[in-house]
Design an enzyme around this catalytic site. Structure first.
Site, PDB file in Angstrom:
ATOM      1  N   HIS A  17      -3.745   2.115   8.961  1.00 12.59           N
ATOM      2  CA  HIS A  17      -3.049   2.470  10.210  1.00 12.59           C
ATOM      3  C   HIS A  17      -2.572   4.045  10.183  1.00 12.59           C
ATOM      4  CE1 HIS A  17      -5.086  -1.523  10.344  1.00 12.59           C
ATOM      5  NE2 HIS A  17      -3.436  -2.487  10.143  1.00 12.59           N
ATOM      6  N   ASP A  34       3.647  -7.543   0.421  1.00 10.77           N
ATOM      7  CA  ASP A  34       2.320  -7.239   0.747  1.00 10.77           C
ATOM      8  C   ASP A  34       1.133  -8.443   0.390  1.00 10.77           C
ATOM      9  OD1 ASP A  34      -0.274  -6.595   3.190  1.00 10.77           O
ATOM     10  OD2 ASP A  34      -0.044  -4.717   2.382  1.00 10.77           O
ATOM     11  N   GLU A  56       4.381  -8.988   4.110  1.00  5.39           N
ATOM     12  CA  GLU A  56       3.852  -8.571   5.169  1.00  5.39           C
ATOM     13  C   GLU A  56       2.596  -9.558   5.989  1.00  5.39           C
ATOM     14  OE1 GLU A  56       4.720  -5.809   6.364  1.00  5.39           O
ATOM     15  OE2 GLU A  56       3.571  -4.442   6.822  1.00  5.39           O
ATOM     16  N   CYS A  88      -5.543  -1.843  13.503  1.00  2.00           N
ATOM     17  CA  CYS A  88      -7.438  -2.250  12.821  1.00  2.00           C
ATOM     18  C   CYS A  88      -8.432  -1.367  13.832  1.00  2.00           C
ATOM     19  CB  CYS A  88      -7.975  -3.679  12.716  1.00  2.00           C
ATOM     20  SG  CYS A  88      -6.886  -3.955  11.268  1.00  2.00           S
ATOM     21  N   LYS A 134       4.849  -7.686  15.204  1.00  2.00           N
ATOM     22  CA  LYS A 134       3.520  -6.945  13.670  1.00  2.00           C
ATOM     23  C   LYS A 134       2.066  -7.657  13.768  1.00  2.00           C
ATOM     24  CE  LYS A 134       2.024  -7.092   9.651  1.00  2.00           C
ATOM     25  NZ  LYS A 134       0.148  -7.431   9.128  1.00  2.00           N
ATOM     26  N   HIS A 183      -7.818  -8.553   3.314  1.00  2.00           N
ATOM     27  CA  HIS A 183      -6.429  -8.493   2.266  1.00  2.00           C
ATOM     28  C   HIS A 183      -7.437  -8.216   1.018  1.00  2.00           C
ATOM     29  CE1 HIS A 183      -2.715  -7.413   0.670  1.00  2.00           C
ATOM     30  NE2 HIS A 183      -2.699  -8.393  -0.036  1.00  2.00           N
ATOM     31  N   SER A 195       5.720  -2.473  12.334  1.00  2.00           N
ATOM     32  CA  SER A 195       5.777  -3.332  11.441  1.00  2.00           C
ATOM     33  C   SER A 195       7.068  -3.087  10.409  1.00  2.00           C
ATOM     34  CB  SER A 195       4.113  -3.142  10.171  1.00  2.00           C
ATOM     35  OG  SER A 195       3.015  -3.708  11.183  1.00  2.00           O
ATOM     36  N   SER A 211       1.615  -0.147  -4.928  1.00  2.00           N
ATOM     37  CA  SER A 211       0.490  -0.998  -4.532  1.00  2.00           C
ATOM     38  C   SER A 211      -0.091  -1.790  -4.346  1.00  2.00           C
ATOM     39  CB  SER A 211      -0.409   0.178  -4.374  1.00  2.00           C
ATOM     40  OG  SER A 211      -0.640   0.756  -3.241  1.00  2.00           O
ATOM     41  N   SER A 265      -5.813   1.678  -2.081  1.00  2.00           N
ATOM     42  CA  SER A 265      -4.690   1.763  -1.165  1.00  2.00           C
ATOM     43  C   SER A 265      -3.980   3.701  -1.221  1.00  2.00           C
ATOM     44  CB  SER A 265      -4.445   0.912  -0.614  1.00  2.00           C
ATOM     45  OG  SER A 265      -3.440   0.390  -0.950  1.00  2.00           O
ATOM     46  N   HIS A 295       0.780  -1.767   0.191  1.00  2.00           N
ATOM     47  CA  HIS A 295      -0.135  -0.265  -0.526  1.00  2.00           C
ATOM     48  C   HIS A 295       0.356   1.227  -0.113  1.00  2.00           C
ATOM     49  CE1 HIS A 295      -2.952  -3.215   1.287  1.00  2.00           C
ATOM     50  NE2 HIS A 295      -2.700  -3.213   1.921  1.00  2.00           N
ATOM     51  N   GLN A 316      10.235  -5.159   8.699  1.00  2.00           N
ATOM     52  CA  GLN A 316      10.179  -5.443   6.980  1.00  2.00           C
ATOM     53  C   GLN A 316      11.628  -5.041   6.370  1.00  2.00           C
ATOM     54  OE1 GLN A 316       8.891  -6.419   4.697  1.00  2.00           O
ATOM     55  NE2 GLN A 316       6.361  -6.166   4.811  1.00  2.00           N
ATOM     56  N   ASN A 327       5.241 -11.042   9.133  1.00  2.00           N
ATOM     57  CA  ASN A 327       3.445 -11.190   9.828  1.00  2.00           C
ATOM     58  C   ASN A 327       3.175 -12.205  11.302  1.00  2.00           C
ATOM     59  OD1 ASN A 327       0.083 -10.685  10.169  1.00  2.00           O
ATOM     60  ND2 ASN A 327       0.177 -12.581  10.054  1.00  2.00           N
ATOM     61  N   ASP A 376      -0.011  -4.250  14.720  1.00  2.00           N
ATOM     62  CA  ASP A 376      -0.366  -3.362  13.384  1.00  2.00           C
ATOM     63  C   ASP A 376      -2.333  -4.416  13.315  1.00  2.00           C
ATOM     64  OD1 ASP A 376      -1.216  -3.928  10.099  1.00  2.00           O
ATOM     65  OD2 ASP A 376       0.661  -3.741   9.638  1.00  2.00           O
ATOM     66  N   ASN A 377      -2.285  -5.783  13.103  1.00  2.00           N
ATOM     67  CA  ASN A 377      -3.356  -6.207  12.146  1.00  2.00           C
ATOM     68  C   ASN A 377      -4.505  -6.106  14.038  1.00  2.00           C
ATOM     69  OD1 ASN A 377      -1.242  -7.937  11.065  1.00  2.00           O
ATOM     70  ND2 ASN A 377      -2.288  -9.384  10.964  1.00  2.00           N
TER      71      ASN A 377
HETATM   72  P1  NAI Z   1      -6.024 -14.786  11.421  1.00  2.00           P
HETATM   73  O1  NAI Z   1      -6.246 -15.862  10.878  1.00  2.00           O
HETATM   74  O2  NAI Z   1      -5.598 -14.616  13.057  1.00  2.00           O
HETATM   75  O3  NAI Z   1      -7.615 -14.700  11.795  1.00  2.00           O
HETATM   76  C1  NAI Z   1      -8.557 -14.504  11.202  1.00  2.00           C
HETATM   77  C2  NAI Z   1      -9.580 -15.296  11.119  1.00  2.00           C
HETATM   78  O4  NAI Z   1     -10.688 -15.657  10.704  1.00  2.00           O
HETATM   79  C3  NAI Z   1      -9.503 -17.180  12.197  1.00  2.00           C
HETATM   80  O5  NAI Z   1      -9.713 -17.227  13.697  1.00  2.00           O
HETATM   81  C4  NAI Z   1     -10.667 -18.107  11.496  1.00  2.00           C
HETATM   82  O6  NAI Z   1     -10.851 -18.409  12.249  1.00  2.00           O
HETATM   83  C5  NAI Z   1     -11.672 -16.813  11.090  1.00  2.00           C
HETATM   84  N1  NAI Z   1     -12.512 -17.733   9.700  1.00  2.00           N
HETATM   85  C6  NAI Z   1     -12.324 -18.511   8.782  1.00  2.00           C
HETATM   86  N2  NAI Z   1     -13.021 -18.416   8.125  1.00  2.00           N
HETATM   87  C7  NAI Z   1     -14.227 -18.196   8.553  1.00  2.00           C
HETATM   88  C8  NAI Z   1     -15.741 -17.899   8.166  1.00  2.00           C
HETATM   89  N3  NAI Z   1     -15.982 -18.051   7.059  1.00  2.00           N
HETATM   90  N4  NAI Z   1     -16.549 -17.042   9.587  1.00  2.00           N
HETATM   91  C9  NAI Z   1     -15.913 -16.742  10.455  1.00  2.00           C
HETATM   92  N5  NAI Z   1     -14.403 -16.287  10.793  1.00  2.00           N
HETATM   93  C10 NAI Z   1     -14.239 -17.787  10.119  1.00  2.00           C
HETATM   94  O7  NAI Z   1      -5.497 -13.233  10.207  1.00  2.00           O
HETATM   95  P2  NAI Z   1      -5.753 -12.058  10.493  1.00  2.00           P
HETATM   96  O8  NAI Z   1      -4.114 -12.083  11.151  1.00  2.00           O
HETATM   97  O9  NAI Z   1      -6.852 -11.984  11.400  1.00  2.00           O
HETATM   98  O10 NAI Z   1      -5.602 -11.682   9.238  1.00  2.00           O
HETATM   99  C11 NAI Z   1      -7.138 -11.693   8.682  1.00  2.00           C
HETATM  100  C12 NAI Z   1      -6.866 -11.037   7.032  1.00  2.00           C
HETATM  101  O11 NAI Z   1      -6.536  -9.426   7.778  1.00  2.00           O
HETATM  102  C13 NAI Z   1      -6.472 -11.420   6.233  1.00  2.00           C
HETATM  103  O12 NAI Z   1      -6.383 -11.210   4.662  1.00  2.00           O
HETATM  104  C14 NAI Z   1      -4.825 -10.469   6.137  1.00  2.00           C
HETATM  105  O13 NAI Z   1      -3.958 -10.420   5.609  1.00  2.00           O
HETATM  106  C15 NAI Z   1      -6.135  -9.538   6.422  1.00  2.00           C
HETATM  107  N6  NAI Z   1      -5.021  -7.858   7.513  1.00  2.00           N
HETATM  108  C16 NAI Z   1      -5.704  -6.802   6.968  1.00  2.00           C
HETATM  109  C17 NAI Z   1      -5.568  -5.739   7.026  1.00  2.00           C
HETATM  110  C18 NAI Z   1      -5.387  -4.378   6.868  1.00  2.00           C
HETATM  111  O14 NAI Z   1      -5.038  -3.281   7.955  1.00  2.00           O
HETATM  112  N7  NAI Z   1      -6.399  -4.099   5.913  1.00  2.00           N
HETATM  113  C19 NAI Z   1      -3.723  -5.404   8.356  1.00  2.00           C
HETATM  114  C20 NAI Z   1      -3.347  -6.837   8.626  1.00  2.00           C
HETATM  115  C21 NAI Z   1      -4.287  -8.120   7.597  1.00  2.00           C
END
Ligand code: NAI
Length: 468
Positions: free
Chosen positions: A389, A133, A194, A233, A224, A339, A397, A75, A80, A52, A401, A219, A228-229
């Protein structure tokens, strides 16, 4: 010839002012600049960056160049980019290819451009490091090389608009520069990744024997994903919903799908804004955590027709489906902070009536006559509808990196292809670099205490399996 594609170079002065402010909130990155400005451990590195293109990323880019790297940047999401940040970077002569609202075709052509360094002795240059990322830059090179080496059927039938644009770009590059993908793949010394989704892709590639170089999973540094996550958020989710809709959040019923790191931060964000928050989960451990944090754990089917705000955080696909959206109340808000956009079945809404409200906000009419408000067309809304963020958490984070890039560039040959995480001592170092800024005072272990709990007096303080 200008080696960049951005919205408007006249935004550079505004971008620079915001960069200057961001630097004051990014102590980890600034400390690395100080530590390594003379030794320049990234000299010779040609880093293709796909992350991003925000103000915070601009501070990362300038840290990488201060450490000696050459960098080209795009990006990793079409919505983003912060155009003023891209302009500030372009003005310094660092090639950047990123425009907020770029098309998918442009997205993949920009991803192609980040690899095309001059000066490695070939007409079509190559990068030797990837900073990724979500894994798209890595995917582009590895998929292109496989197709180039005879697996043509891999790009025969696109399954989505995304794939169509990716495959078209691969075909174009294959026609223009025969042999380039293979040379590019072989030139990569390592990749640092990332985010959760990109890390899943890397482990999957490695399992299938398709990862030809070492990768560092940034990650899963504690500093991280647990910051960050989660805390990122916690600040940026509600920011995105507010900027998009100005809706009164207090009193509304919000559903958060997924209670991993992003889900925990997102649920806390909505609760902090006064919403009554419910959670859906598939994992019994995370479901229990949600319940014990005080959230009602439900299924989407049970609440689709009664909640006001729906947010996906899972990194999974088809989480909010057409049948859920058809059941929703009039003017329900639907968004994703994971993501990729396939968490919500946006493609299935294409034949409905869409009314664009403003950039990244659409109102869609359901067959019942009810309308839903869809944020960023299902792409991550904290970066699409707001500015992602805050700098402080991104400093943690991005410090990981930079350490990962230094490690892979200096010692990449010592690693077999595979996915690695940074050692705990470095994780603790990243945290340590962020303490002064917020006035945290650490307690020092005495020798006797350290011996008693079996750690060194200055750390690492935890075993690798400790979960925080
Ligand atoms: P995580 O693996 O810690 O959490 C995902 C959760 O979703 C798990 O607990 C899993 O059991 C649950 N899950 C899976 N399928 C499901 C369903 N059908 N219904 C309900 N729950 C379900 O992963 P994390 O780190 O929380 O990342 C989640 C996503 O967010 C990833 O795609 C990651 O790349 C992205 N992300 C986005 C950020 C942003 O700024 N927008 C920052 C960091 C990560």
């Amino acid at each position: 010839m200008t080696d960049y594609i951005i919205r408007d170079i006249n935004l550079a002065a505004y971008g620079r002012k915001e960069l200057d402010i961001a630097e004051t909130e990014m102590p980890g990155l600034m400390a690395l600049r100080e530590e390594y400005c003379d030794s320049k451990p990234l000299s010779g590195a040609r880093i293709a960056g796909s992350l991003h293109m925000t103000v915070q990323t601009a501070v990362l880019i300038e840290t990488l160049t201060a450490l000696g790297a050459q960098v080209r940047w795009a990006s990793c999401n079409i919505y983003s980019t912060q155009d003023h940040a891209a302009a500030a970077i372009a003005e310094t002569g660092v090639p950047v290819f990123a425009v907020k609202g770029e098309t998918l075709e442009e997205y993949w052509s920009y991803t192609d451009r980040i690899f095309r360094f001059a000066g490695d002795g070939e007409a079509d240059g190559t990068a030797n490091m990837i900073l990724d990322d979500g894994g798209d830059a890595t995917l582009y090179v590895l998929l292109g090389a496989r197709v180039e080496n005879g697996e043509k059927d891999l790009i025969a039938t696109p399954q989505s608009e995304e794939e169509e644009a990716l495959f078209a770009q691969i075909r174009k590059r294959l026609a223009q520069s025969p042999g380039w993908f293979t040379r590019q793949r072989d030139a990569i010394r390592g990749v640092s990744e990332e985010t959760t989704t990109g890390v899943h892709r890397l482990y999957d590639l490695h399992k299938k024997g398709l990862l030809p170089f070492p990768a560092i999973n940034v990650n899963d540094s504690v500093t991280k994903s647990k910051f960050d996550n989660k805390y990122g958020c916690k600040e940026s989710l509600v920011d995105g919903i507010r900027r998009a809709t100005d809706v009164m959040m207090a009193g509304k019923v919000a559903v958060v799908c997924g209670y991993g790191d992003v889900g925990k931060g997102s649920a806390a964000s909505l609760r902090g804004a006064g919403a009554r928050v419910k959670v859906t989960e598939v994992d019994p451990i995370c479901a229990l955590q949600a319940a014990m944090d005080g959230f009602e754990v439900v299924t989407l089917e049970d609440v689709a027709d009664s909640a006001d705000i729906f947010i996906t955080t899972t990194g999974n696909k088809d989480v909010i489906r057409l049948e859920h959206m058809r059941a929703m109340k009039d003017m329900a808000i639907v968004g994703n902070i994971g993501h990729f956009d396939n968490e919500i079945q946006v493609a299935a809404l294409r034949n409905h009536k869409w009314t664009n409200i403003k950039d990244q906000v659409d109102m869609i009419q359901m067959p019942s006559g009810n309308r839903i408000i869809l944020l960023s067309q299902g792409r991550l809304l904290n970066l699409g509808n707001a500015t992602g963020h805050p700098s402080f958490v991104m400093s943690a984070s991005f410090t990981n990196q930079v350490l990962a890039q230094i490690e892979l560039w200096a010692n990449g040959d010592d690693y077999k292809p595979g996915v690695y995480i940074l050692p705990k001592a470095l994780d603790e170092k990243v945290a340590r670099l962020h303490l002064d800024k917020i006035g945290v005072k650490l307690t020092q272990l005495s020798r006797e205490q350290a011996d008693y709990i079996g750690v060194a007096q200055d750390g690492p303080f935890k075993s690798d399996h400790y979960r925080y």
